[in-house]
Write a protein that holds these residues in place. Structure first.
Motif, PDB file in Angstrom:
ATOM      1  N   LEU A  82       5.244  21.987  15.961  1.00 19.34           N
ATOM      2  CA  LEU A  82       6.484  21.858  15.173  1.00 19.34           C
ATOM      3  C   LEU A  82       6.282  20.822  14.059  1.00 19.34           C
ATOM      4  CD1 LEU A  82       9.136  22.187  18.039  1.00 19.34           C
ATOM      5  CD2 LEU A  82       8.225  23.931  16.498  1.00 19.34           C
ATOM      6  N   PRO A  83       7.320  20.593  13.212  1.00 21.00           N
ATOM      7  CA  PRO A  83       7.091  19.727  12.046  1.00 21.00           C
ATOM      8  C   PRO A  83       6.664  18.284  12.349  1.00 21.00           C
ATOM      9  CG  PRO A  83       9.107  20.988  11.759  1.00 21.00           C
ATOM     10  CD  PRO A  83       8.665  21.214  13.176  1.00 21.00           C
ATOM     11  N   VAL A  84       5.691  17.838  11.580  1.00 24.35           N
ATOM     12  CA  VAL A  84       5.261  16.432  11.603  1.00 24.35           C
ATOM     13  C   VAL A  84       5.508  15.867  10.203  1.00 24.35           C
ATOM     14  CG1 VAL A  84       3.311  14.836  11.866  1.00 24.35           C
ATOM     15  CG2 VAL A  84       3.495  16.827  13.370  1.00 24.35           C
ATOM     16  N   ILE A  85       6.199  14.744  10.173  1.00 29.08           N
ATOM     17  CA  ILE A  85       6.472  14.084   8.888  1.00 29.08           C
ATOM     18  C   ILE A  85       5.611  12.829   8.823  1.00 29.08           C
ATOM     19  CG2 ILE A  85       8.237  12.950   7.481  1.00 29.08           C
ATOM     20  CD1 ILE A  85      10.319  14.689   9.042  1.00 29.08           C
ATOM     21  N   GLY A  86       4.822  12.711   7.786  1.00 28.30           N
ATOM     22  CA  GLY A  86       3.922  11.558   7.653  1.00 28.30           C
ATOM     23  C   GLY A  86       4.510  10.514   6.715  1.00 28.30           C
ATOM     24  N   VAL A  87       4.436   9.258   7.135  1.00 29.26           N
ATOM     25  CA  VAL A  87       4.892   8.152   6.278  1.00 29.26           C
ATOM     26  C   VAL A  87       3.688   7.289   5.925  1.00 29.26           C
ATOM     27  CG1 VAL A  87       6.479   6.197   6.038  1.00 29.26           C
ATOM     28  CG2 VAL A  87       7.069   8.085   7.582  1.00 29.26           C
ATOM     29  N   PRO A  88       3.243   7.341   4.662  1.00 30.91           N
ATOM     30  CA  PRO A  88       2.120   6.486   4.253  1.00 30.91           C
ATOM     31  C   PRO A  88       2.599   5.040   4.091  1.00 30.91           C
ATOM     32  CG  PRO A  88       2.539   8.292   2.673  1.00 30.91           C
ATOM     33  CD  PRO A  88       3.724   8.195   3.566  1.00 30.91           C
ATOM     34  N   ILE A  89       1.954   4.130   4.792  1.00 27.22           N
ATOM     35  CA  ILE A  89       2.343   2.718   4.719  1.00 27.22           C
ATOM     36  C   ILE A  89       1.575   2.027   3.589  1.00 27.22           C
ATOM     37  CG2 ILE A  89       2.336   0.513   5.990  1.00 27.22           C
ATOM     38  CD1 ILE A  89       4.363   2.511   7.161  1.00 27.22           C
ATOM     39  N   LYS A  90       2.297   1.210   2.822  1.00 25.86           N
ATOM     40  CA  LYS A  90       1.668   0.481   1.713  1.00 25.86           C
ATOM     41  C   LYS A  90       0.644  -0.518   2.261  1.00 25.86           C
ATOM     42  CE  LYS A  90       2.784  -2.035  -2.433  1.00 25.86           C
ATOM     43  NZ  LYS A  90       3.828  -2.513  -3.328  1.00 25.86           N
ATOM     44  N   THR A  91      -0.524  -0.514   1.675  1.00 25.47           N
ATOM     45  CA  THR A  91      -1.584  -1.434   2.120  1.00 25.47           C
ATOM     46  C   THR A  91      -1.807  -2.524   1.078  1.00 25.47           C
ATOM     47  OG1 THR A  91      -3.173   0.090   1.131  1.00 25.47           O
ATOM     48  CG2 THR A  91      -2.836   0.280   3.489  1.00 25.47           C
ATOM     49  N   SER A  92      -2.390  -3.639   1.503  1.00 23.73           N
ATOM     50  CA  SER A  92      -2.602  -4.733   0.551  1.00 23.73           C
ATOM     51  C   SER A  92      -3.809  -4.457  -0.341  1.00 23.73           C
ATOM     52  CB  SER A  92      -2.785  -6.052   1.307  1.00 23.73           C
ATOM     53  OG  SER A  92      -3.783  -5.901   2.275  1.00 23.73           O
ATOM     54  N   THR A  93      -4.763  -3.671   0.140  1.00 25.62           N
ATOM     55  CA  THR A  93      -5.979  -3.450  -0.650  1.00 25.62           C
ATOM     56  C   THR A  93      -5.793  -2.365  -1.715  1.00 25.62           C
ATOM     57  OG1 THR A  93      -6.624  -2.111   1.229  1.00 25.62           O
ATOM     58  CG2 THR A  93      -7.763  -4.217   0.944  1.00 25.62           C
ATOM     59  N   LEU A  94      -5.215  -1.225  -1.332  1.00 22.90           N
ATOM     60  CA  LEU A  94      -5.109  -0.097  -2.275  1.00 22.90           C
ATOM     61  C   LEU A  94      -3.663   0.349  -2.502  1.00 22.90           C
ATOM     62  CD1 LEU A  94      -8.195   1.973  -1.019  1.00 22.90           C
ATOM     63  CD2 LEU A  94      -8.036   0.718  -3.160  1.00 22.90           C
ATOM     64  N   ASN A  95      -2.726  -0.533  -2.166  1.00 31.39           N
ATOM     65  CA  ASN A  95      -1.296  -0.275  -2.413  1.00 31.39           C
ATOM     66  C   ASN A  95      -0.719   0.968  -1.726  1.00 31.39           C
ATOM     67  OD1 ASN A  95      -0.627  -2.519  -3.947  1.00 31.39           O
ATOM     68  ND2 ASN A  95      -1.517  -1.596  -5.788  1.00 31.39           N
ATOM     69  N   GLY A  96      -1.414   1.475  -0.747  1.00 35.52           N
ATOM     70  CA  GLY A  96      -0.864   2.631  -0.011  1.00 35.52           C
ATOM     71  C   GLY A  96      -1.298   3.974  -0.554  1.00 35.52           C
ATOM     72  N   VAL A  97      -2.056   3.949  -1.661  1.00 30.25           N
ATOM     73  CA  VAL A  97      -2.568   5.219  -2.193  1.00 30.25           C
ATOM     74  C   VAL A  97      -3.570   5.804  -1.196  1.00 30.25           C
ATOM     75  CG1 VAL A  97      -3.903   6.253  -4.082  1.00 30.25           C
ATOM     76  CG2 VAL A  97      -2.147   4.578  -4.574  1.00 30.25           C
ATOM     77  N   ASP A  98      -4.314   4.914  -0.540  1.00 31.06           N
ATOM     78  CA  ASP A  98      -5.236   5.351   0.516  1.00 31.06           C
ATOM     79  C   ASP A  98      -4.475   6.065   1.639  1.00 31.06           C
ATOM     80  OD1 ASP A  98      -4.021   2.877   0.917  1.00 31.06           O
ATOM     81  OD2 ASP A  98      -5.725   1.934   1.916  1.00 31.06           O
TER      82      ASP A  98
END
Ligand code: RP5
Length: 175
Positions: A82-98
């Motif tokens: 069933l649906p999985v929703i992903g939340v990317p957490i902001k990181t200090s090294t790459l600002n969460g783009v990683d």
């Protein structure tokens, strides 16, 4: 006892300050939930076990937050139908783009509905919207929620036109 239909998981307790917005949103809509810490890398067996068992426990949507090489949502989606929703957490090294790229770039066949970096509130709302497909009462609550947002924007616009931008800015800066 009411079965939880939404499960929230995060890769580390350091994600909790962000993911609390998902929790608060569910609470605002009186939706029961479960919340846990599981890591795709540090507790891989437990993460896979959780995802494999979630359906039989009545879970309908999983919100999974992680930062960096953020594989938690994808690993869970590979075991949960069933649906999985992903939340990317902001990181200090790459600002969460990683985190964003790690979560959003899933291979065809294993989707993860990815919200913006740190957009934990939207993850909660999206989870509620998914439950609302089969729940009239929730549909009405969501409608009311969006009507209120609409009113807020209109009220701000009227105020801006009445005061002019300089006074409006002053008020904003004094907040
Ligand atoms: C990820 O690594 C977690 O989701 C967290 O965002 C990040 C850092 O974890 P800690 O080192 O703070 O435990 O797995």
């Amino acid at each position: 006892m009411k079965t939880n239909e939404i499960s929230i998981v995060m890769g580390s307790d350091s994600d909790l300050p962000i993911i609390q917005e998902t929790i608060k949103t569910l609470e605002e809509f009186d939706i029961s939930y479960e919340v846990s810490i599981l890591s795709a890398h540090r507790s891989p067996e437990e993460a896979a076990h959780f995802a494999k068992k979630a359906l039989s426990r009545g879970i309908k949507v999983i919100v999974a937050a992680a930062g960096g090489a953020a594989h938690l949502a994808g690993v869970i989606a590979s075991h949960f139908p069933l649906p999985v929703i992903g939340v990317p957490i902001k990181t200090s090294t790459l600002n969460g783009v990683d985190s964003l790229y790690s979560i959003v770039q899933m291979p065809p066949g294993v989707p993860v509905a990815t919200v913006g970096i740190n957009a934990a509130k939207n993850a909660g709302l999206l989870a509620i919207e998914i439950l609302a497909v089969e729940n009239k009462k929730l549909q009405e609550k969501l409608g009311e929620y969006k009507r209120k947002q609409n009113e807020t924007v209109i009220t701000k616009s009227i105020k801006l036109q009445k005061l002019g931008y300089k006074k409006y800015l002053q008020l904003l800066n004094n907040k």
